[in-house]
Design a protein around this motif. Sequence first.
Motif, PDB file in Angstrom:
ATOM      1  N   THR A 172      43.046  38.339  60.318  1.00 54.47           N
ATOM      2  CA  THR A 172      42.733  38.410  61.746  1.00 54.47           C
ATOM      3  C   THR A 172      43.946  38.178  62.640  1.00 54.47           C
ATOM      4  N   GLU A 173      45.040  37.628  62.119  1.00 49.55           N
ATOM      5  CA  GLU A 173      46.233  37.393  62.949  1.00 49.55           C
ATOM      6  C   GLU A 173      47.191  38.580  62.974  1.00 49.55           C
ATOM      7  N   PHE A 174      46.781  39.728  62.415  1.00 48.35           N
ATOM      8  CA  PHE A 174      47.706  40.850  62.310  1.00 48.35           C
ATOM      9  C   PHE A 174      48.122  41.342  63.689  1.00 48.35           C
ATOM     10  N   MET A 175      49.359  41.813  63.789  1.00 47.04           N
ATOM     11  CA  MET A 175      49.905  42.358  65.040  1.00 47.04           C
ATOM     12  C   MET A 175      50.374  43.796  64.876  1.00 47.04           C
ATOM     13  N   GLU A 176      50.647  44.208  63.644  1.00 51.46           N
ATOM     14  CA  GLU A 176      51.100  45.563  63.388  1.00 51.46           C
ATOM     15  C   GLU A 176      50.320  46.131  62.209  1.00 51.46           C
ATOM     16  N   GLU A 177      50.365  47.431  62.096  1.00 56.39           N
ATOM     17  CA  GLU A 177      49.703  48.108  60.987  1.00 56.39           C
ATOM     18  C   GLU A 177      50.407  47.777  59.678  1.00 56.39           C
ATOM     19  N   ASP A 178      49.594  47.622  58.630  1.00 52.62           N
ATOM     20  CA  ASP A 178      50.140  47.331  57.309  1.00 52.62           C
ATOM     21  C   ASP A 178      50.880  48.562  56.788  1.00 52.62           C
ATOM     22  N   LYS A 179      52.193  48.417  56.576  1.00 50.14           N
ATOM     23  CA  LYS A 179      53.031  49.516  56.108  1.00 50.14           C
ATOM     24  C   LYS A 179      53.407  49.377  54.633  1.00 50.14           C
ATOM     25  N   SER A 180      52.669  48.577  53.888  1.00 55.40           N
ATOM     26  CA  SER A 180      52.952  48.384  52.468  1.00 55.40           C
ATOM     27  C   SER A 180      52.431  49.574  51.668  1.00 55.40           C
ATOM     28  N   PRO A 181      52.922  49.765  50.442  1.00 54.86           N
ATOM     29  CA  PRO A 181      52.438  50.878  49.601  1.00 54.86           C
ATOM     30  C   PRO A 181      50.937  50.767  49.334  1.00 54.86           C
ATOM     31  N   LYS A 182      50.261  51.895  49.322  1.00 55.77           N
ATOM     32  CA  LYS A 182      48.826  51.929  49.094  1.00 55.77           C
ATOM     33  C   LYS A 182      48.537  52.036  47.595  1.00 55.77           C
ATOM     34  N   THR A 183      47.517  51.301  47.154  1.00 54.86           N
ATOM     35  CA  THR A 183      47.083  51.343  45.747  1.00 54.86           C
ATOM     36  C   THR A 183      45.766  52.119  45.687  1.00 54.86           C
ATOM     37  N   PRO A 184      45.728  53.270  44.983  1.00 55.39           N
ATOM     38  CA  PRO A 184      44.522  54.119  45.008  1.00 55.39           C
ATOM     39  C   PRO A 184      43.433  53.711  44.011  1.00 55.39           C
ATOM     40  N   TYR A 185      43.730  52.741  43.134  1.00 53.44           N
ATOM     41  CA  TYR A 185      42.769  52.428  42.077  1.00 53.44           C
ATOM     42  C   TYR A 185      42.416  50.944  42.081  1.00 53.44           C
ATOM     43  N   VAL A 186      41.235  50.676  41.508  1.00 53.24           N
ATOM     44  CA  VAL A 186      40.781  49.311  41.247  1.00 53.24           C
ATOM     45  C   VAL A 186      40.255  49.261  39.811  1.00 53.24           C
ATOM     46  N   TYR A 187      40.210  48.043  39.266  1.00 52.42           N
ATOM     47  CA  TYR A 187      39.660  47.855  37.928  1.00 52.42           C
ATOM     48  C   TYR A 187      38.173  47.556  38.021  1.00 52.42           C
ATOM     49  N   LEU A 188      37.394  48.198  37.102  1.00 56.68           N
ATOM     50  CA  LEU A 188      35.962  47.958  36.992  1.00 56.68           C
ATOM     51  C   LEU A 188      35.669  47.487  35.568  1.00 56.68           C
ATOM     52  N   TYR A 189      35.081  46.297  35.430  1.00 58.22           N
ATOM     53  CA  TYR A 189      34.802  45.705  34.117  1.00 58.22           C
ATOM     54  C   TYR A 189      33.363  45.971  33.719  1.00 58.22           C
ATOM     55  N   ASN A 190      33.077  45.847  32.402  1.00 58.76           N
ATOM     56  CA  ASN A 190      31.742  46.108  31.871  1.00 58.76           C
ATOM     57  C   ASN A 190      30.724  45.061  32.311  1.00 58.76           C
ATOM     58  N   THR A 191      31.162  43.980  32.898  1.00 56.26           N
ATOM     59  CA  THR A 191      30.238  42.969  33.441  1.00 56.26           C
ATOM     60  C   THR A 191      29.866  43.242  34.892  1.00 56.26           C
ATOM     61  N   GLY A 192      30.425  44.296  35.454  1.00 57.80           N
ATOM     62  CA  GLY A 192      30.160  44.616  36.847  1.00 57.80           C
ATOM     63  C   GLY A 192      31.179  44.024  37.809  1.00 57.80           C
ATOM     64  N   ARG A 193      32.209  43.380  37.289  1.00 62.86           N
ATOM     65  CA  ARG A 193      33.229  42.763  38.146  1.00 62.86           C
ATOM     66  C   ARG A 193      34.236  43.816  38.589  1.00 62.86           C
TER      67      ARG A 193
END
Length: 474
Positions: free
Chosen positions: A121-142
């Motif tokens: 919530t304290e952000f002042m500028e747009e996040d210019k960091s590299p974007k990560t297109p993937y997430v991990y999905l585990y067999n437990t639903g995590r």
Amino acid sequence: MKEVKVAGLFVISFSLLHGFLVALNCTSPTPEALFDALEKELFSRKLLRPVKSFSDPLSVSINLTLVGILGVNEKDQYLTIFLWQVLQWYIDGLSWDEKECGTNRVSVPREDLWIPDILCTEFMEEDKSPKTPYVYLYNTGRVYEDKPIRVVATCKLVIFTFPFDIQNCSLTFEPYLHFVGDIRMFPGSTAAETLTESKQVLQTKGEWELVDIVSAQTTLDITGGSYSEIKYYIILRRRPLLYVINLLIPSCFLITLDLFSFLLPPQSVDRASFKMTLILGYTVFLLIMNDLLPVTGDTTPLMNVLFSVSLALMVASTLETVFITNIQFSSNRYSAVPRWLSVFVLRYLAVVVCLPPKKRTNRVTVSLHQPASAMNASIISLRNLQSVSGDTPHEEPPPEPALEELKKLSRDLMAIRLQIDKHCQGSNSSQEWQMIGLVIDRLLFGLYILFISTCFITIISLWMWSYFVITENK
């Protein structure tokens, strides 16, 4: 037929209200079979919050690791840092058999899942960091999301103790839209673990040093509802060596040189020119080092106060030198010293400043002019002697040239005598004024030492007191 449609609608409504309750069935332990099952059971419902019921909150854990401190802007009051952010949550009812599907986790595109809207919530500028297109999905639903973020956050910087300051900047992570009934935040690790990991991976070794990280789980209550949030307090300490070497030490050298310039005798050396050169050099020094000093609108650093006091002391010492030099070189045009001033300065202040007055010399003035009474008496006795002898001249002899020359010489000697007496009286008065100037110079030198010592001790004490207070509060 109508009963079949009603049953189908009931099943669809039940699945929407109770979330993902069916385990995945893979036809073979291959990636194609697993993704076909995910496409059928999960990816088609990416618009839905992955919970069993609308009234169930989604628990999201957050872990932060501070990787780099990119900068602190005192003027605009913001902090720039680089973080690793890890979010984890569970999709209710989602699971699969590791042996049947061939793996216990798989990376899936972010666009195919429902992702919580967690922001700082304290952000002042747009996040210019590299974007990560993937997430991990585990067999437990995590679901495991790890991404770098560049945070430019507002921070109330207190630079009163600059360059020995400690800053406490808060980072608040919460859902941008969802209330606490929809998303509930909690820390995934303790503050001590976050601090240890951050110190191990911290890349920057510049001006700022990471001191501590404190986390707190809070709830923000506003008019529309309540938000669940996690606050992280990033405590940073400035490394002061650069400013001590480039600012404090040269300033102390110049003020010490100005202090010892009082030892120069004002009657034989142009002390004022020396002090003016010091003021000019100190002004140029401050202009060159101006970029190193922080500037804010509400607080003035103690270092700026120190520099202002040092410059003011240099100007005051120059004015004192002008005053003393004027007494030393223009005292022969002054009138006699008042009695009270002579007694107060030469008898009392001279003892205080350990400068005893000079002893008066016992000189005897010899007069080369014969008094007028003695001259008249000699003339009368000469006339009486002539009358007794009966040799009274009938006419005075005409004046001789030698007598006229003697009278003229007598008048010239009298004028010289008067000038010498006047000069002797003025010389005594001038010497007394010069002695008063030396006493005042010694007194002001002592007051200069006392004042500058008091200022430096006060500023150093305020530095130490503020530093300890800030350290205890952190």
